[in-house]
Design a protein around this motif. Structure first.
Motif, short mmCIF file in Angstrom:
data_model
loop_
_atom_site.label_atom_id
_atom_site.label_comp_id
_atom_site.label_asym_id
_atom_site.label_seq_id
_atom_site.Cartn_x
_atom_site.Cartn_y
_atom_site.Cartn_z
N ASN A 207 8.46 10.71 1.11
CA ASN A 207 7.12 10.23 0.74
C ASN A 207 6.31 11.27 0.00
O ASN A 207 5.45 10.93 -0.82
CB ASN A 207 6.35 9.79 2.00
CG ASN A 207 6.96 8.56 2.65
OD1 ASN A 207 7.58 7.75 1.97
ND2 ASN A 207 6.79 8.43 3.96
N ASP A 208 6.55 12.56 0.27
CA ASP A 208 5.73 13.61 -0.35
C ASP A 208 6.40 14.23 -1.57
O ASP A 208 6.02 15.31 -2.01
CB ASP A 208 5.41 14.70 0.68
CG ASP A 208 6.68 15.32 1.25
OD1 ASP A 208 7.76 14.74 1.05
OD2 ASP A 208 6.58 16.37 1.91
N GLU B 264 2.31 4.37 1.20
CA GLU B 264 3.34 3.47 0.70
C GLU B 264 3.37 2.22 1.56
O GLU B 264 3.41 2.30 2.79
CB GLU B 264 4.71 4.14 0.71
CG GLU B 264 5.84 3.24 0.24
CD GLU B 264 7.18 3.95 0.26
OE1 GLU B 264 8.21 3.29 0.05
OE2 GLU B 264 7.20 5.18 0.50
N TYR B 265 3.36 1.05 0.91
CA TYR B 265 3.35 -0.23 1.62
C TYR B 265 4.49 -1.10 1.11
O TYR B 265 4.64 -1.28 -0.11
CB TYR B 265 2.02 -0.97 1.42
CG TYR B 265 0.82 -0.20 1.93
CD1 TYR B 265 0.44 -0.25 3.27
CD2 TYR B 265 0.06 0.58 1.06
CE1 TYR B 265 -0.66 0.45 3.72
CE2 TYR B 265 -1.03 1.30 1.51
CZ TYR B 265 -1.39 1.22 2.85
OH TYR B 265 -2.46 1.93 3.31
N PHE B 266 5.27 -1.60 2.02
CA PHE B 266 6.35 -2.52 1.67
C PHE B 266 5.81 -3.94 1.78
O PHE B 266 5.41 -4.38 2.86
CB PHE B 266 7.54 -2.32 2.61
CG PHE B 266 8.62 -3.35 2.44
CD1 PHE B 266 9.38 -3.39 1.28
CD2 PHE B 266 8.86 -4.29 3.43
CE1 PHE B 266 10.38 -4.33 1.12
CE2 PHE B 266 9.86 -5.24 3.28
CZ PHE B 266 10.62 -5.25 2.13
N HIS C 5 2.40 1.90 -3.93
CA HIS C 5 1.95 3.25 -3.57
C HIS C 5 0.50 3.38 -4.03
O HIS C 5 0.18 3.03 -5.17
CB HIS C 5 2.79 4.32 -4.27
CG HIS C 5 4.22 4.34 -3.83
ND1 HIS C 5 5.09 5.32 -4.22
CD2 HIS C 5 4.92 3.51 -3.03
CE1 HIS C 5 6.28 5.09 -3.68
NE2 HIS C 5 6.19 3.98 -2.97
N ASN C 6 -0.34 3.88 -3.18
CA ASN C 6 -1.72 4.12 -3.60
C ASN C 6 -2.24 5.41 -2.99
O ASN C 6 -1.75 5.87 -1.96
CB ASN C 6 -2.64 2.95 -3.23
CG ASN C 6 -2.90 2.89 -1.74
OD1 ASN C 6 -1.97 2.84 -0.95
ND2 ASN C 6 -4.17 2.89 -1.35
N ALA D 239 1.03 3.24 -7.85
CA ALA D 239 2.39 3.08 -8.37
C ALA D 239 2.97 1.80 -7.82
O ALA D 239 2.87 1.54 -6.63
CB ALA D 239 3.27 4.26 -7.97
N ASN D 240 3.53 1.01 -8.69
CA ASN D 240 4.17 -0.24 -8.29
C ASN D 240 5.66 -0.08 -8.47
O ASN D 240 6.11 0.13 -9.58
CB ASN D 240 3.64 -1.37 -9.17
CG ASN D 240 4.20 -2.71 -8.74
OD1 ASN D 240 5.04 -2.77 -7.86
ND2 ASN D 240 3.71 -3.77 -9.35
#
Length: 353
Positions: A288-289, A86-88, A70-71, A50-51
């Motif tokens: 996050n979940d 999740e990565y910022f 998101h991966n 998810a982008n």
């Protein structure tokens, strides 16, 4: 026997316990409407990547967007649960805020970090037309090159816009939050004024209203909701000690015509109940979940809460407002607007039927 200048420790602890009990009670009355089920089967999750870009204004003079990726990670799909990461990635400065300009910036950033745009399986944005537009938005442009990039609107932003429009459509609500901001502003500077506030309030600090995250305004209302008598005392002290005539007048008016106004006290209690319910769901939607099933349950629970509040919540709010008014020696009555009657002049013609 001399009167205490400062509140005793036992009194502070008692008041804090009463406030926490009330807050837990309010949250409990809302959470009973939620039927959230956290035990969701991992096999039901279909979106792999998810982008999520959303517009952010860190500097008032610079237009920026922040990008998050998101991966899903798993070693063995049949035995190991899927874990969503999740990565910022950071903030990107953009000069062109049209759908094409933002799309080009996002695609260039994805390529720069070595990812393939064809691997995107989801996209989520705020409700701006340049982001979610069906014809020229980022959403449409990404779907044109990758039909598997399933679009989901950002539930948090939608909820934020709903309450924003709800408040802006009501003149009384706009006036209420205007008063909340005025109370904060009058103490914000200089430090001498803030010292007067601290001498009277030691538990919850006044906060400025957020212009973008409406649900977070619950913290601004909360500080006044549970400390209205102390805050009125601070305003009256400020009106006596301050040398600026304008500030003296503003402080006295806020203490006399707002905090001693039964209608304002009732509105404060109602808005606190509304904002704390929305804030609870908003925080949950950003977890996050969170999955789509739980998000739907949360929003349905919020609708049930408002329906119940419309039927029975107003009466409870009246009871709380009366208790607070009596504590502050304020008559629990709505002020009636005086009707101005013009005296008829002697030379005016009076037409009698």
């Amino acid at each position: 026997m001399s009167k205490r200048k400062y509140e005793s420790g036992a009194s502070k602890r008692k008041r804090k316990m009463q406030e926490e009990t009330f807050i837990d009670k309010q949250k409990g009355s809302f959470l009973k409407y939620l039927t959230t089920n956290k035990n969701v089967d991992n096999e039901q999750e279909e979106i792999n990547v998810a982008n999520e870009p959303e517009q952010a204004n860190v500097d008032n003079n610079i237009e920026q967007i922040n990008i998050e990726i998101h991966n899903e990670q798993t070693n063995n799909l049949s035995t190991t649960p899927i874990e969503v990461k999740e990565y910022f990635l950071g903030f990107l400065v953009v000069e062109n805020t049209t759908g094409k300009g933002l799309y080009d910036a996002i695609v260039d950033e994805i390529k720069n970090i070595g990812l393939d745009i064809n691997d995107v399986r989801g996209q989520g944005y705020d409700n701006g037309s340049n982001m979610k537009g069906k014809l020229q938005g980022v959403r449409k442009r990404l779907l044109d090159i990758n039909p598997r990039a399933f679009y989901t609107h950002c539930g948090y932003h939608s909820l934020n816009l709903v309450i924003c429009d709800m408040a802006n459509s009501c003149e009384k609500a706009s006036e209420f939050f205007g008063v909340i901001q005025c109370i904060y502003s009058i103490f914000a500077s200089p430090t001498q004024r803030w010292k007067i506030l601290q001498d009277n309030i030691s538990n919850l600090t006044l906060k400025s209203l957020s212009q973008t995250r409406w649900e977070s305004r619950v913290e601004s209302v909360k500080a006044i909701r549970f400390q209205a008598p102390q805050l009125r005392k601070a305003l009256l002290q400020l009106s006596k000690k301050c040398g600026d005539p304008k500030i003296k007048s503003e402080a006295k008016c806020l203490a006399t015509y707002e905090l001693e106004n039964y209608e304002f006290l009732l509105g404060m209690i109602i808005w606190y109940d509304v904002l704390i319910a929305i804030n609870t769901v908003s925080k949950s939607l950003q977890s996050n979940d969170m999955c789509i099933d739980d998000a739907i349950d949360q929003l349905n629970g919020l609708l049930c809460f408002f329906e119940e509040y419309r039927e029975n919540g107003f009466e409870k709010a009246l009871d709380y407002a009366k208790e607070l008014a009596l504590e502050m020696n304020v008559k629990p009555e709505f002020r009636e607007k005086r009707i101005i009657q013009r005296n008829r002049r002697y030379d005016e013609n009076v037409h009698l039927l």
